[in-house]
Design an enzyme around this catalytic site. Structure first.
Site, short mmCIF file in Angstrom:
data_model
loop_
_atom_site.label_atom_id
_atom_site.label_comp_id
_atom_site.label_asym_id
_atom_site.label_seq_id
_atom_site.Cartn_x
_atom_site.Cartn_y
_atom_site.Cartn_z
CG HIS A 158 -1.93 -1.07 1.33
ND1 HIS A 158 -2.86 -1.15 0.10
CD2 HIS A 158 -2.24 -2.16 2.19
CE1 HIS A 158 -3.51 -2.39 0.26
NE2 HIS A 158 -3.12 -2.94 1.62
CG ASP A 185 -2.71 -8.56 0.39
OD1 ASP A 185 -1.96 -8.80 1.42
OD2 ASP A 185 -3.82 -7.78 0.42
CG HIS A 217 -6.58 -5.47 1.71
ND1 HIS A 217 -5.77 -6.46 2.46
CD2 HIS A 217 -7.40 -4.87 2.25
CE1 HIS A 217 -6.66 -6.25 3.55
NE2 HIS A 217 -7.74 -5.53 3.57
CG ASP A 273 -5.07 -10.00 2.96
OD1 ASP A 273 -4.69 -10.53 1.70
OD2 ASP A 273 -4.76 -8.97 3.26
ZN LIG Z 1 -4.08 -7.09 2.54
#
Ligand SMILES: [Zn+2]
Ligand SMILES: [Zn+2]
Lengths: 563, 438
Positions: free
Chosen positions: B111, B150, B152, B239
């Site tokens: 991120h 991931d 996200h 995740d």
């Molecule tokens: Zn994540």
């Protein structure tokens, strides 16, 4: 008085120490057909004329278990494994005496799937006709929760007299090693017990009351009862005897040191960090079986005084094989010992033949005899120095797991060398040159291993784990699996670990001054549970450091090379 | 046991570091993973070797990030080590000390965008990007595909390579309409210099093993086949696992293993994943086994029930239609780009970036200059709601001499504007300069 006996591959050495002095020594070839007789004979020779009531302890470094494994004279072991999900390691080498059962425990020690009793009954049936002397039972993560291993043990307790459970041997995590360690323990259990009982009887008959301790590969000792329960702890104690002997015979300076033991076939390297020995990360390897048996770190090079010297494709080669004695001592093949004799650094029994052989080979390769002899010795120094560099690089690259350790960058950097072995004195200058470090070597090292065995003190390592969510506290090495009441902090856990280690040491006869306990690692983790409550996961590793019972008065002075 | 591939592992759990005591990114995160790996005997497998991380310097980080006020003020030693772990992963593979490598480091990085004011989604430094920039500096240019698995959206990685045609970024993620950071639609395809080389694959909540592997077979692998990268990096967030507390997917350890086996990355890097007991121990074991070329068929969560985590037919349909849309765009990316950027000299985009962990809102204008002979300069003008501001001028590695000259001129003129810092990131000459504005 302390009696130390080291039974090696070829010789058995013995020593009697009184306080800090050597009273008596003994050396003889081992009788390979009767190890007990060899040891007993050595002991009798040592105590002859001494007052038996003065003997405080008898310390043995034996190859009883090691030889049983290496020569494959072991019991028939049935292996029952509960591996759960995970990597598919092959255990096919256990053959038809291997059974897998279902059920599993997870990394926290929580049972996930229970044991199926039907499978146990089936194993009993299938094995009823097989000759099986002992069982090894190992569950994945059993050190976190030994219940399943206990349950299986209970099921078979009337079928087999000798049962080894994986979690009792080490608190470290490594299922494949736990399996091999448990197997080996079960495999040598009868052999070692037979020896121990024979030895105890003989002591009784000879009216000797002194307690008996057995040397372990980690440079510590274990009492005879402990060794009977965990005979696997007694394997490969030879290098540890040699290491402890060197430690007793050499100066201590509190720094990082390199110890080199040059034998006939191999040269063994050891390291001291701040004068404390370092260990193999997980355990020692025997017959290609990797175990969880704690051991002093050592690195062996196939290079010694009797290594085979020859040219291949114009290249001078030394070792790794040994083809017999040096020519200077009645052998047929050229060795580094012959080069040392040529250079007048050693005396040989057959100096003329040895010189002649050097000159013949030198001539074939356009060298003078002196040049060839020098080349051999220089090459030997280079080989040792290159290996030392590689070993240090490897050790200094060992993984660390905390920011503090990574940032502190503690590299091992020896500032001196201790040297023992047959050609030690003759090679000291060469090794000093190639490694560029000052050298210390004892005048008399002939019975260094027996001295090492005599002076080693009991050691214990424990791995404590506490989990306040599951309310458990465990120390697998001491068989402690307790229910926790109330909270626990790191300081209390450390204190508990220290108390347990001290207690174990005192039980094995250590005085307060001899204990030398330490916390090796300690960490505490916050565990957040589903309700956002904070629980603790605490891990503490503690040990009695391997060390000497007493320091030896050195006779015959020191030898030190100048910087 | 002997691995088919020589695998280098950088396992650095940073047992003495946390964002805060109760933060998901705390000391405990890799504790059970390490326990599991040790118990499985990973240390004893031939051809799997452990290595320590390197430590990323300011220079390593400034190759990628425009840090405000500077690197030292933003990062801890742990951030430098996590990025350094990935640098080591690149070193191992590119110097052939290993055939493949896996950096299990924390905190994560995907991120972290080019401008950094603080922590977003537990990330400050983009570990993969720092590793890759270091590797390109040390070993020369290379075409790289980063596949972010991931849950996200890898919005930081997207931002860093938005205009870089030599770095293909593919991100699988739970649809941004249902999960942080909210970005990552199919239509975000990259800047004018690299249009189509940013591939987003937003997936519906409830996607299971079947769906992930479908996307892999029908989208990711065909695109990689077209792109022919020199290196494949797996941004291996964990995740998507059915036990993850922050997300809503149904992926399993076995699914992660199969995905890794088929994707066959050269380097994998741990990203997110906060089911530290139920997922990470098994997913990491699976990824390691798959990368090493070992049999992973026995690696399951101990309590796994297939029926329970199977995706619904409805989810399956959605996944298939998303896959179709993505691959269609991939095939038409040049046409769309031509249409979109025809006769433009500069492409501008406005963005707002929220730093959830640090609580900062940033407003950004990115300008991409189109150049016929190189990927072109880009300039970021940024300010945040705490009064900080900066202008960042980036000279891409393959910049032409004209663009380079222009960048240095801009660096001078921008120093007269009302801004706290003007930063020149010369990737071509590996030089970083910082000046204050007026
Ligand atoms: Zn994540
Ligand atoms: Zn240009």
């Amino acid at each position: 008085m302390i009696i130390g006996i080291d039974m090696g591959g070829t010789n058995i050495d013995g020593v009697v120490l009184h306080q800090d002095r050597i009273l008596k020594t003994f050396k003889q070839p081992v009788d390979g057909s009767d190890y007990f007789a060899s040891i007993w004979h050595c002991l009798e020779a040592l105590i002859e004329g001494l007052d038996r009531t003065d003997i405080k302890r008898i310390q043995l470094s034996t190859t009883i278990s090691t030889n049983a494994i290496v020569e494959n004279k072991v019991a028939q072991v049935g292996v029952i494994l509960q591996p759960g999900p995970g990597l598919n390691w092959s255990y096919d080498h256990f053959g038809e005496r291997l059974k897998y059962i279902s059920g599993s425990i997870d990394h926290r020690g929580s049972p996930v799937r229970v044991i199926d009793r039907k499978e146990l009954r089936q194993i009993r049936d299938e094995w009823s006709d097989l000759p099986i002397d002992a069982l090894a039972i190992v569950t994945k993560f059993s050190v976190r929760n030994p219940d399943f291993e206990h349950e299986i043990e209970k099921f078979f307790s009337n079928d087999y007299p000798d049962i080894t459970l994986g979690h009792r041997l080490s608190g470290k995590l490594n299922f494949p090693r736990r399996v091999e360690t448990a197997y080996l323990n079960a495999a040598v259990s009868r052999t070692f017990r037979t020896f121990a009982e024979q030895f105890q009887q003989a002591l009784e008959q000879a009216d000797i009351q002194a307690p008996v301790y057995i040397l372990k590969a980690d440079g510590g000792t274990i009492d005879l009862e402990g060794a009977i329960e965990k005979p696997v702890e007694t394997i490969l104690s030879g290098p540890a005897a040699s290491f402890m002997g060197m430690k007793a015979l050499l100066h201590e300076n509190g720094n990082d040191r390199l110890l080199i033991d040059i034998g006939g076939t191999t040269t063994d390297l050891f390291l001291l960090v701040d004068d404390v020995p370092i260990f193999e990360p997980l355990g020692i390897t025997i017959n290609q079986r990797k175990t969880l048996v704690r051991a002093i770190f050592s690195h062996s090079i196939g290079l010694g005084g009797d290594s085979y010297v020859r040219f291949e494709e114009g290249q001078l080669l030394i070792g790794p094989e040994r083809k017999g004695h040096a020519i200077a001592f009645g052998g047929k093949h050229l060795t580094p010992t012959d080069a040392l004799v040529y250079l007048d650094r050693l005396k040989g029994e057959r100096g003329d033949e040895s010189r002649e052989a050097i000159e013949v080979l030198a001539k074939e390769h356009g060298l003078s005899g002196h040049e060839l002899a020098e080349n051999i010795i220089t090459k030997m120094g280079e080989m040792i120095s290159n290996t030392v560099d590689a070993v240090l690089e490897k050790l200094n690259g060992s993984p660390v797991y905390t920011v503090r350790e990574l940032m502190s960058d503690r590299t091992i950097k020896p500032d001196s060398i201790g040297l023992v072995g047959g050609p030690a004195e003759a090679l000291a200058e060469t090794i000093h040159q190639s490694l560029g470090l000052p050298i210390d070597y004892p005048a008399d090292f002939a019975i260094a291993n027996a001295i090492g065995a005599a002076l080693a003190k009991p050691t214990v390592e424990i791995n404590l784990l506490a989990d306040t969510e599951r309310n458990i506290l465990s120390v697998p090495e001491l068989g402690i699996y307790q229910t926790l009441r109330g909270s626990l902090d790191l300081a209390t856990a450390k204190q508990f670990a220290m108390e347990q280690v001290k207690l174990a040491g005192q039980t094995m006869g250590l005085s307060k001054e001899q204990l030398d306990t330490e916390i090796v690692e300690a960490s505490i983790f916050n565990m957040l549970n589903d309700d956002y409550g904070v629980e603790k996961n605490i891990r503490v590793r503690a040990q009695i450091r391997p060390g000497l019972l007493t320091h030896l008065q050195r006779e015959g002075g020191y030898n030190e090379s100048k910087e | 046991m002997k691995a088919k591939n020589r695998l280098g592992l950088i396992l650095f759990p940073a047992f003495d570091w946390a964002i805060s005591p109760r933060h998901p990114e705390r000391e405990e995160r890799l504790l059970y993973t390490q326990d599991q790996l040790m118990e499985e005997g990973i240390e004893d497998i031939d051809r799997i070797e452990f290595f320590n991380p390197l430590i990323a310097t300011d220079q390593d980080i400034e190759r990628v990030h425009l840090a405000y006020p500077d690197v030292e003020a933003l990062v801890s030693e742990s951030h430098r080590i996590a990025a350094g772990g990935v640098m080591q992963a690149f070193d191992l593979v590119l110097s052939n000390k290993a055939e493949k490598s896996f950096a299990l480091v924390r905190p994560p990085g995907h991120h972290a965008q080019r401008v950094v004011y603080g922590d977003r989604g537990f990330c400050i430094i983009n570990n993969e990007a720092v590793g890759l920039a270091y590797a390109r500096q040390k070993y020369g240019d290379m075409r790289v595909a980063i596949v972010d698995t991931d849950c996200h959206h890898g919005d930081g990685t997207e931002d860093i390579y938005w205009n870089d045609p030599d770095t293909l970024v593919i991100s699988f993620h739970q649809d941004g309409r249902t999960l942080y950071p909210g970005t990552g639609p199919i239509s975000d395809l990259g800047g004018p210099g690299a249009y189509g080389y940013n591939v987003n694959i937003p997936l519906p909540p409830g996607t299971g093993d079947e769906g992930f592997l479908y996307v892999l077979e029908h989208v990711v692998l065909p695109i990689l086949e077209d792109y022919q990268p020199d290196l494949i990096i797996n941004s291996a967030g964990q995740d998507n696992h059915y036990t993850d507390p922050l997300t809503n997917m149904n992926f399993s350890a076995q699914g992660y293993s199969v995905l890794n086996d088929r994707l066959n990355p050269d380097i994998a890097v741990l990203e997110g994943g906060y089911s530290i007991q139920g997922a990470l121990p098994y997913v990491n074991t699976g990824i390691i086994a798959a990368m090493a070329g070992l049999d992973y068929s026995g690696i399951w969560e101990p309590d796994y029930h297939l029926g329970k985590w199977k995706q619904t037919d409805r989810v399956g349909q959605d996944v298939r239609s998303i896959a179709e849309a993505v691959i269609e765009i991939w095939h038409k990316k040049e046409e769309i780009a031509q249409e979109l950027f025809r006769s433009q000299k500069k492409v501008t985009r406005q963005r707002q970036v929220y730093y959830d962990t640090a609580g900062i809102m940033e407003h950004q204008t990115q300008e991409f200059y189109l150049c016929p002979s190189c990927p072109g300069l880009d300039v970021i003008r940024s300010k945040n709601d705490q009064g900080a501001s900066l202008v960042g001028i980036t000279v891409p590695r393959k910049a032409c001499p004209d663009c380079q000259t222009k960048a240095y001129e801009l660096f001078e003129t921008e120093q007269r504007s009302r801004v706290k810092f003007v930063l020149l990131q010369d990737q071509k000459n590996d030089r970083f300069q910082r000046a204050t504005g007026r």
